[in-house]
Write an enzyme that holds these catalytic residues in place. Structure first.
Site, PDB file in Angstrom:
ATOM      1  N   ASP A 106      -5.611 -41.446 -18.965  1.00  0.00           N
ATOM      2  CA  ASP A 106      -6.266 -42.571 -19.634  1.00  0.00           C
ATOM      3  C   ASP A 106      -5.584 -43.885 -19.250  1.00  0.00           C
ATOM      4  OD1 ASP A 106      -3.878 -42.194 -20.952  1.00  0.00           O
ATOM      5  OD2 ASP A 106      -4.737 -42.238 -22.965  1.00  0.00           O
ATOM      6  N   LYS A 157       8.453 -44.288 -30.375  1.00  0.00           N
ATOM      7  CA  LYS A 157       7.947 -45.212 -31.388  1.00  0.00           C
ATOM      8  C   LYS A 157       9.081 -45.782 -32.275  1.00  0.00           C
ATOM      9  CE  LYS A 157       3.342 -43.599 -31.024  1.00  0.00           C
ATOM     10  NZ  LYS A 157       3.081 -42.258 -30.625  1.00  0.00           N
TER      11      LYS A 157
HETATM   12  P1  GTP Z   1      -5.697 -40.105 -29.172  1.00  0.00           P
HETATM   13  O1  GTP Z   1      -6.287 -38.962 -29.942  1.00  0.00           O
HETATM   14  O2  GTP Z   1      -6.498 -41.352 -29.330  1.00  0.00           O
HETATM   15  O3  GTP Z   1      -4.218 -40.307 -29.391  1.00  0.00           O
HETATM   16  O4  GTP Z   1      -5.867 -39.770 -27.619  1.00  0.00           O
HETATM   17  P2  GTP Z   1      -5.372 -38.555 -26.720  1.00  0.00           P
HETATM   18  O5  GTP Z   1      -4.692 -37.469 -27.495  1.00  0.00           O
HETATM   19  O6  GTP Z   1      -6.523 -38.159 -25.884  1.00  0.00           O
HETATM   20  O7  GTP Z   1      -4.408 -39.294 -25.763  1.00  0.00           O
HETATM   21  P3  GTP Z   1      -2.848 -39.501 -25.804  1.00  0.00           P
HETATM   22  O8  GTP Z   1      -2.610 -40.918 -25.451  1.00  0.00           O
HETATM   23  O9  GTP Z   1      -2.257 -39.009 -27.058  1.00  0.00           O
HETATM   24  O10 GTP Z   1      -2.437 -38.547 -24.608  1.00  0.00           O
HETATM   25  C1  GTP Z   1      -2.116 -39.028 -23.315  1.00  0.00           C
HETATM   26  C2  GTP Z   1      -2.852 -38.217 -22.259  1.00  0.00           C
HETATM   27  O11 GTP Z   1      -2.547 -36.840 -22.413  1.00  0.00           O
HETATM   28  C3  GTP Z   1      -4.356 -38.349 -22.331  1.00  0.00           C
HETATM   29  O12 GTP Z   1      -4.845 -38.459 -21.016  1.00  0.00           O
HETATM   30  C4  GTP Z   1      -4.810 -37.045 -22.964  1.00  0.00           C
HETATM   31  O13 GTP Z   1      -6.077 -36.617 -22.454  1.00  0.00           O
HETATM   32  C5  GTP Z   1      -3.727 -36.084 -22.536  1.00  0.00           C
HETATM   33  N1  GTP Z   1      -3.450 -35.042 -23.518  1.00  0.00           N
HETATM   34  C6  GTP Z   1      -3.001 -35.201 -24.779  1.00  0.00           C
HETATM   35  N2  GTP Z   1      -2.858 -34.007 -25.368  1.00  0.00           N
HETATM   36  C7  GTP Z   1      -3.231 -33.083 -24.450  1.00  0.00           C
HETATM   37  C8  GTP Z   1      -3.310 -31.644 -24.467  1.00  0.00           C
HETATM   38  O14 GTP Z   1      -3.024 -30.971 -25.460  1.00  0.00           O
HETATM   39  N3  GTP Z   1      -3.753 -31.039 -23.324  1.00  0.00           N
HETATM   40  C9  GTP Z   1      -4.090 -31.746 -22.204  1.00  0.00           C
HETATM   41  N4  GTP Z   1      -4.513 -31.076 -21.137  1.00  0.00           N
HETATM   42  N5  GTP Z   1      -4.032 -33.087 -22.165  1.00  0.00           N
HETATM   43  C10 GTP Z   1      -3.603 -33.740 -23.276  1.00  0.00           C
END
Ligand code: GTP
Length: 368
Positions: A106, A157
């Site tokens: 992202d 954080k």
């Molecule tokens: P929020 O729910 O808004 O926090 O978004 P997110 O969980 O999709 O993104 P976050 O910024 O927490 O995670 C950073 C990246 O890691 C993003 O590209 C997510 O798609 C990815 N990500 C987070 N958790 C997982 C997981 O359990 N498995 C995989 N494959 N990707 C993950």
């Protein structure tokens, strides 16, 4: 080089846009986010890509297939339940080479991956983490280093009194495969909170690669809009999609001569824009947009087949596919999901979020 992209998150902060669409597929200038990302990776010689996914994986597979149409080799590692950032990489272990990039799916960046790989090899690191400066580090993972870029501390954080640097974890890593031995199989595990601090504690060589490259995660509506503004003003090196305040119009559009369009504006294919409309950039209209007379749309992004009645005003709004805003709707800083209908004369104030409804019957589209 090989890259693993993490695309399995739920994207909760970008809802309602991500209710039906994975965050990595949201359109950026009418093209899926990942498509831009693959071009960027290819520019650094990375075209062997593993996607670690779970939540809403099907739209990604349907669009990209085996990647050959996009000049890349794509492998999918699908999780049956969210494994966390490190757990997701562990789950894809069988597809990975001896060292590889891991990137949050992202993030929009023009970070020099070639230089980062060179840095990783020269320092003989087992993990290299890209760092980027931010104004407010308290919402991120902060990383302290020696003057030689060796990592000395991770702080997730932090509160303001703990802040000693504005350099944060940019969600881009180079890992040697041996570190995967430290990740337990089959359980949720985090790089930021578990693996990296554990490796540091064990005295392993972890290095930071600081950079002033453009860096924007599209995790919230505000950042998604800001990315568009930056891209359309040509502020991101390596993504010079427009020069200055360009107005780009797709194929088969019908635009009344009595309109005012001030760029940067991107208009998709098959759009209809009627008399008296004002489009004041930065604005993106997806394919099939319809605008009735005297609409005003400013600093907004509309996905495909969005229809506006007459005298609709949108400022800093995001509208997902197939939504309908009837005559005289006025909305500001509002995010609408797919297939939403907003009734005439509605006023939607800043911060309004409207969840998607079931798809309307295409044979009986709602009235404007
Ligand atoms: P929020 O729910 O808004 O926090 O978004 P997110 O969980 O999709 O993104 P976050 O910024 O927490 O995670 C950073 C990246 O890691 C993003 O590209 C997510 O798609 C990815 N990500 C987070 N958790 C997982 C997981 O359990 N498995 C995989 N494959 N990707 C993950």
């Amino acid at each position: 080089m090989q890259a693993l992209i993490l695309v399995g998150g739920e994207g909760t902060r970008l809802r309602p846009l991500t209710c039906n669409m994975p965050k990595s597929m949201v359109p950026v200038l009418n093209t899926p986010f990942l498509d831009h990302f693959f071009h960027y990776l290819a520019g650094h010689g990375v075209n062997n890509i593993v996607l670690a996914m779970g939540h809403l994986s099907r739209p990604i597979e349907e669009y990209f297939g085996d990647g050959s149409r996009f000049g890349i080799k794509l492998t999918y590692a699908v999780e049956s339940q969210p494994m966390g950032t490190a757990g997701a990489v562990k789950n894809a272990e069988r597809f990975l080479e001896s060292s590889f990039l891991v990137i949050n799916g992202d993030i929009f960046t023009d970070l020099d991956l070639t230089a980062m790989l060179d840095f990783h090899e020269k320092r003989r690191a087992i993990v290299t983490i890209a760092l980027t400066p931010v104004e407010d580090p308290t919402a991120y993972g902060l990383i302290e280093t020696t003057s030689g870029d060796k990592i000395t501390r991770f702080l997730e954080k932090p509160s303001w009194d703990q802040v000693t640097t504005n350099m944060i974890n940019a969600g881009t890593y180079i890992l040697n495969k041996e570190v995967l031995k430290r990740i337990p199989a089959g359980v949720n595990h985090s790089f930021e909170r578990q693996l990296f601090p554990q490796l540091l504690e064990a005295g392993e060589p972890l290095f930071a690669f600081p950079s002033n490259a453009y860096w924007m995660d599209i995790g919230t509506p505000e950042k998604y809009l800001k990315l568009h503004r930056d891209l359309m003003r040509g502020e991101i090196k390596g993504y010079q999609v427009v020069q200055g305040n360009v107005v780009k119009i797709g194929q088969n559009c019908t635009i009344s001569p009595e309109t005012e369009i001030i760029g940067p504006v991107f208009i998709g294919n098959n759009c209809v824009i009627n008399r008296g409309v004002k489009i004041l950039g930065s604005v993106v209209l997806g394919d099939g947009a319809y605008m009735g007379e005297d609409c005003i749309v400013e600093s907004s992004i509309l996905w495909s087949n969005v229809r506006l009645g007459s005298k609709v005003t949108l400022r800093e709004c995001l509208v997902a596919n197939d939504s309908l805003l009837e005559n005289n709707v006025n909305a500001e800083k509002t995010v609408l999901g797919d297939h939403v209908t907003v009734s005439r004369y509605s006023k939607l104030g800043a911060g309004t979020l409207i969840w998607p409804t079931a798809p309307a019957n295409p044979a009986t589209p709602g009235k404007l």
